[in-house]
Design a protein around this motif. Structure first.
Motif, PDB file in Angstrom:
ATOM      1  N   ARG A 114      17.880   3.487 -15.593  1.00  0.00           N
ATOM      2  CA  ARG A 114      18.009   4.560 -16.593  1.00  0.00           C
ATOM      3  C   ARG A 114      16.639   5.144 -16.937  1.00  0.00           C
ATOM      4  N   ALA A 115      15.619   4.284 -17.055  1.00  0.00           N
ATOM      5  CA  ALA A 115      14.261   4.760 -17.342  1.00  0.00           C
ATOM      6  C   ALA A 115      13.751   5.636 -16.197  1.00  0.00           C
ATOM      7  N   ARG A 116      14.062   5.223 -14.972  1.00  0.00           N
ATOM      8  CA  ARG A 116      13.659   6.038 -13.816  1.00  0.00           C
ATOM      9  C   ARG A 116      14.374   7.376 -13.819  1.00  0.00           C
ATOM     10  N   GLU A 117      15.639   7.351 -14.228  1.00  0.00           N
ATOM     11  CA  GLU A 117      16.401   8.600 -14.336  1.00  0.00           C
ATOM     12  C   GLU A 117      15.760   9.539 -15.337  1.00  0.00           C
ATOM     13  N   LEU A 118      15.380   8.993 -16.482  1.00  0.00           N
ATOM     14  CA  LEU A 118      14.743   9.817 -17.514  1.00  0.00           C
ATOM     15  C   LEU A 118      13.417  10.387 -17.031  1.00  0.00           C
ATOM     16  N   ALA A 119      12.698   9.602 -16.235  1.00  0.00           N
ATOM     17  CA  ALA A 119      11.409  10.058 -15.714  1.00  0.00           C
ATOM     18  C   ALA A 119      11.567  11.224 -14.744  1.00  0.00           C
ATOM     19  N   ARG A 120      12.672  11.258 -14.031  1.00  0.00           N
ATOM     20  CA  ARG A 120      12.883  12.366 -13.091  1.00  0.00           C
ATOM     21  C   ARG A 120      14.012  13.274 -13.573  1.00  0.00           C
ATOM     22  N   ARG A 121      14.025  13.503 -14.855  1.00  0.00           N
ATOM     23  CA  ARG A 121      15.089  14.247 -15.520  1.00  0.00           C
ATOM     24  C   ARG A 121      15.395  15.597 -14.870  1.00  0.00           C
ATOM     25  N   GLY A 122      14.378  16.263 -14.356  1.00  0.00           N
ATOM     26  CA  GLY A 122      14.609  17.574 -13.760  1.00  0.00           C
ATOM     27  C   GLY A 122      15.385  17.500 -12.453  1.00  0.00           C
ATOM     28  N   ALA A 123      15.214  16.416 -11.745  1.00  0.00           N
ATOM     29  CA  ALA A 123      15.900  16.274 -10.456  1.00  0.00           C
ATOM     30  C   ALA A 123      17.291  15.700 -10.685  1.00  0.00           C
ATOM     31  N   ARG A 124      18.274  16.255 -10.026  1.00  0.00           N
ATOM     32  CA  ARG A 124      19.639  15.741 -10.150  1.00  0.00           C
ATOM     33  C   ARG A 124      19.948  14.893  -8.926  1.00  0.00           C
ATOM     34  N   THR A 125      20.477  13.706  -9.206  1.00  0.00           N
ATOM     35  CA  THR A 125      20.761  12.768  -8.129  1.00  0.00           C
ATOM     36  C   THR A 125      22.132  12.151  -8.338  1.00  0.00           C
ATOM     37  N   VAL A 126      22.889  12.064  -7.279  1.00  0.00           N
ATOM     38  CA  VAL A 126      24.170  11.371  -7.294  1.00  0.00           C
ATOM     39  C   VAL A 126      23.909   9.979  -6.749  1.00  0.00           C
ATOM     40  N   ARG A 127      24.306   8.958  -7.507  1.00  0.00           N
ATOM     41  CA  ARG A 127      24.132   7.586  -7.070  1.00  0.00           C
ATOM     42  C   ARG A 127      25.387   7.107  -6.359  1.00  0.00           C
ATOM     43  N   VAL A 128      25.199   6.472  -5.216  1.00  0.00           N
ATOM     44  CA  VAL A 128      26.318   5.979  -4.415  1.00  0.00           C
ATOM     45  C   VAL A 128      26.112   4.487  -4.169  1.00  0.00           C
ATOM     46  N   GLY A 129      27.029   3.668  -4.683  1.00  0.00           N
ATOM     47  CA  GLY A 129      26.974   2.229  -4.454  1.00  0.00           C
ATOM     48  C   GLY A 129      27.480   1.915  -3.056  1.00  0.00           C
ATOM     49  N   SER A 130      26.717   1.114  -2.333  1.00  0.00           N
ATOM     50  CA  SER A 130      27.070   0.784  -0.961  1.00  0.00           C
ATOM     51  C   SER A 130      26.666  -0.656  -0.673  1.00  0.00           C
ATOM     52  N   SER A 131      27.471  -1.338   0.146  1.00  0.00           N
ATOM     53  CA  SER A 131      27.155  -2.715   0.517  1.00  0.00           C
ATOM     54  C   SER A 131      27.417  -2.892   2.001  1.00  0.00           C
ATOM     55  N   PHE A 132      27.082  -4.077   2.485  1.00  0.00           N
ATOM     56  CA  PHE A 132      27.291  -4.368   3.904  1.00  0.00           C
ATOM     57  C   PHE A 132      28.770  -4.272   4.271  1.00  0.00           C
ATOM     58  N   LEU A 133      29.638  -4.838   3.427  1.00  0.00           N
ATOM     59  CA  LEU A 133      31.071  -4.806   3.719  1.00  0.00           C
ATOM     60  C   LEU A 133      31.738  -3.507   3.293  1.00  0.00           C
ATOM     61  N   ASN A 134      31.092  -2.755   2.417  1.00  0.00           N
ATOM     62  CA  ASN A 134      31.641  -1.492   1.923  1.00  0.00           C
ATOM     63  C   ASN A 134      30.606  -0.385   2.067  1.00  0.00           C
ATOM     64  N   PRO A 135      30.287  -0.003   3.297  1.00  0.00           N
ATOM     65  CA  PRO A 135      29.262   1.022   3.498  1.00  0.00           C
ATOM     66  C   PRO A 135      29.750   2.386   3.014  1.00  0.00           C
ATOM     67  N   ALA A 136      28.789   3.196   2.586  1.00  0.00           N
ATOM     68  CA  ALA A 136      29.113   4.515   2.039  1.00  0.00           C
ATOM     69  C   ALA A 136      28.898   5.623   3.057  1.00  0.00           C
ATOM     70  N   GLN A 137      28.866   5.296   4.323  1.00  0.00           N
ATOM     71  CA  GLN A 137      28.545   6.285   5.348  1.00  0.00           C
ATOM     72  C   GLN A 137      29.497   7.483   5.332  1.00  0.00           C
ATOM     73  N   LYS A 138      30.800   7.248   5.165  1.00  0.00           N
ATOM     74  CA  LYS A 138      31.758   8.364   5.142  1.00  0.00           C
ATOM     75  C   LYS A 138      31.434   9.334   4.005  1.00  0.00           C
ATOM     76  N   LEU A 139      31.111   8.786   2.827  1.00  0.00           N
ATOM     77  CA  LEU A 139      30.789   9.627   1.676  1.00  0.00           C
ATOM     78  C   LEU A 139      29.476  10.377   1.897  1.00  0.00           C
ATOM     79  N   VAL A 140      28.483   9.710   2.454  1.00  0.00           N
ATOM     80  CA  VAL A 140      27.200  10.355   2.722  1.00  0.00           C
ATOM     81  C   VAL A 140      27.375  11.470   3.759  1.00  0.00           C
ATOM     82  N   ASP A 141      28.178  11.217   4.801  1.00  0.00           N
ATOM     83  CA  ASP A 141      28.444  12.253   5.798  1.00  0.00           C
ATOM     84  C   ASP A 141      29.130  13.464   5.159  1.00  0.00           C
ATOM     85  N   LEU A 142      30.101  13.207   4.317  1.00  0.00           N
ATOM     86  CA  LEU A 142      30.798  14.292   3.622  1.00  0.00           C
ATOM     87  C   LEU A 142      29.833  15.061   2.727  1.00  0.00           C
ATOM     88  N   TRP A 143      28.982  14.334   1.997  1.00  0.00           N
ATOM     89  CA  TRP A 143      28.032  14.976   1.089  1.00  0.00           C
ATOM     90  C   TRP A 143      27.057  15.859   1.858  1.00  0.00           C
TER      91      TRP A 143
END
Length: 172
Positions: A81-110
């Motif tokens: 949250r502190a890092r988010e506040l520090a880069r307040r001007g930049a908008r970032t979508v956070r995507v949780g990803s793990s070895f068994l649940n990779p986020a590749q499909k979502l990243v490709d779509l994005w």
């Protein structure tokens, strides 16, 4: 943000072994043992019962493990949250990803539908059972995605999930 000896304690408690914790932390078993001895001395508590079969937590150790895991999760969330506040001007979508649940499909779509002024940040998480709500809490913010199994009604309600789609399970 936790002290190194607390992170070592968590690793020892989770693996139930000084040598396996050392492997996980890229330390020597002697260094892990020194850290555990120093932590127990500093706290004035016996946290571990050591034997030739491994390590067992004392009752105080079990209690402190639970608290340490909660504090670690909250500290990680606070730091994010502190890092988010520090880069307040930049908008970032956070995507949780793990070895068994990779986020590749979502990243490709994005990458096909996203815009240049909104970035994607992959937040790695462990696939350990019971940790998913902590992962959701650590993602924070208004807009975050989690790739993985979330079809349980309890998860949908407690974590505030909105299902965006389903993928077929593939086994190789």
């Amino acid at each position: 943000m936790l002290d190194r000896s607390w992170k070592t304690f968590i690793a020892v408690a989770q693996t139930r072994s000084l040598s396996r914790a050392a492997e996980r932390l890229f330390l020597t078993p002697a260094a892990v043992m020194k850290q555990m001895n120093a932590l127990e001395e500093r706290l004035g508590l016996r946290l571990l019962e050591r034997s030739n079969r491994g390590v067992k937590l004392t009752e105080a150790g079990e209690y402190l493990l639970g608290e340490a895991l909660r504090l670690s999760s909250r500290a990680d969330g606070a730091l994010e949250r502190a890092r988010e506040l520090a880069r307040r001007g930049a908008r970032t979508v956070r995507v949780g990803s793990s070895f068994l649940n990779p986020a590749q499909k979502l990243v490709d779509l994005w990458s096909r539908v996203g815009t240049a002024d909104i970035g994607v940040r992959i937040v790695p998480y462990s696939d350990e059972r019971g940790q998913i709500l902590d992962v959701v809490a650590s993602l924070g913010g208004v807009l975050a995605f989690l790739s993985g199994g979330s079809g349980a009604l309890l998860m949908l309600v407690q974590a505030g999930f909105l299902e965006l789609g389903r993928l077929a399970l593939c086994v190789a």
